[in-house]
Design a protein around this motif. Structure first.
Motif, short mmCIF file in Angstrom:
data_model
loop_
_atom_site.label_atom_id
_atom_site.label_comp_id
_atom_site.label_asym_id
_atom_site.label_seq_id
_atom_site.Cartn_x
_atom_site.Cartn_y
_atom_site.Cartn_z
N LYS A 150 12.56 38.96 38.95
CA LYS A 150 11.58 39.42 39.93
C LYS A 150 10.16 39.21 39.39
O LYS A 150 9.26 38.83 40.14
N ALA A 151 9.98 39.40 38.10
CA ALA A 151 8.66 39.21 37.50
C ALA A 151 8.20 37.76 37.62
O ALA A 151 7.01 37.49 37.85
N VAL A 152 9.12 36.83 37.48
CA VAL A 152 8.78 35.41 37.63
C VAL A 152 8.33 35.15 39.07
O VAL A 152 7.30 34.52 39.31
N ASN A 153 9.10 35.65 40.03
CA ASN A 153 8.73 35.47 41.44
C ASN A 153 7.40 36.13 41.75
O ASN A 153 6.55 35.54 42.43
N ASP A 154 7.20 37.36 41.24
CA ASP A 154 5.97 38.11 41.56
C ASP A 154 4.74 37.49 40.90
O ASP A 154 3.67 37.44 41.51
N SER A 155 4.86 37.02 39.68
CA SER A 155 3.68 36.51 38.99
C SER A 155 3.42 35.03 39.25
O SER A 155 2.27 34.61 39.32
N CYS A 156 4.48 34.26 39.40
CA CYS A 156 4.30 32.80 39.56
C CYS A 156 4.56 32.31 40.98
O CYS A 156 4.34 31.14 41.26
N GLY A 157 5.11 33.17 41.81
CA GLY A 157 5.41 32.77 43.18
C GLY A 157 6.88 32.38 43.33
O GLY A 157 7.55 32.04 42.36
N HIS A 158 7.33 32.45 44.56
CA HIS A 158 8.74 32.17 44.85
C HIS A 158 9.10 30.71 44.59
O HIS A 158 10.24 30.40 44.22
N LEU A 159 8.15 29.81 44.74
CA LEU A 159 8.41 28.40 44.47
C LEU A 159 8.81 28.20 43.00
O LEU A 159 9.78 27.50 42.71
N ALA A 160 8.10 28.87 42.09
CA ALA A 160 8.41 28.78 40.66
C ALA A 160 9.76 29.44 40.40
O ALA A 160 10.57 28.94 39.60
N GLY A 161 10.00 30.58 41.02
CA GLY A 161 11.28 31.28 40.84
C GLY A 161 12.46 30.45 41.33
O GLY A 161 13.52 30.43 40.69
N ASP A 162 12.28 29.80 42.46
CA ASP A 162 13.36 28.95 42.97
C ASP A 162 13.62 27.79 42.04
O ASP A 162 14.73 27.39 41.81
#
Length: 162
Positions: A150-162
């Motif tokens: 969740k931290a990756v999605n929140d800080s870098c955006g969902h595109l980075a998380g995906d």
């Protein structure tokens, strides 16, 4: 045999005259590639019009050409309800089937990852549960929770998380 049929089957009418359909082309099921048989033989045996289904694929005798087709064989009736032959009509529906498959894929998959989307996942999960109950089949669901994802999605955006 008209010119369109000659092009689809990669055969000409002179060579095809008097030959069985199976010598000119084979009909297979698009999904599992099993042979569908000869529509003329089926039509003559049943003495009525035969439709070979919506998943038929025509494969030329030399395996050079494949076309998604809708194919019908109809008896030619003569005096006293006798059958003097058949008429076979087929339509090339390759383009429309390709578009349908593409739309179906896009509706069920995430465009970025190519993975099934939530709706498709839930449909497949329900299908697996139904088959497990009905057929006593066994399925396994593997769930993985990544720490701090969740931290990756929140800080870098969902595109980075995906």
């Amino acid at each position: 045999m008209n010119r369109a049929a000659e092009a689809m089957t990669a055969a000409n009418r002179e060579e095809s005259s008097g030959r069985k359909i199976s010598d000119i082309f084979t009909l297979i099921d698009e999904a599992d590639r099993r042979q569908l048989g000869d529509p003329v033989e089926r039509c003559l045996a049943m003495r009525r019009r035969v439709n070979m289904g919506r998943r038929a694929m025509l494969v030329s005798a030399h395996n050079q050409e494949e076309h998604s087709v809708e194919i019908t064989a109809s008896p030619i009736r003569g005096p006293g309800n006798s059958i003097s032959g058949t008429v076979v009509v087929f339509h090339d529906v390759s383009e429309i089937r390709g578009l349908t498959q593409q739309m179906s894929y896009q509706a069920a998959h995430d465009p970025l990852t190519g993975l099934v989307n939530r709706r498709e996942f839930e449909r497949r999960l329900q299908e697996a549960m139904d088959s497990a109950h009905a057929e006593e089949a066994v399925h396994i669901l593997f769930y993985m929770d990544l720490d701090r994802f969740k931290a990756v999605n929140d800080s870098c955006g969902h595109l980075a998380g995906d």
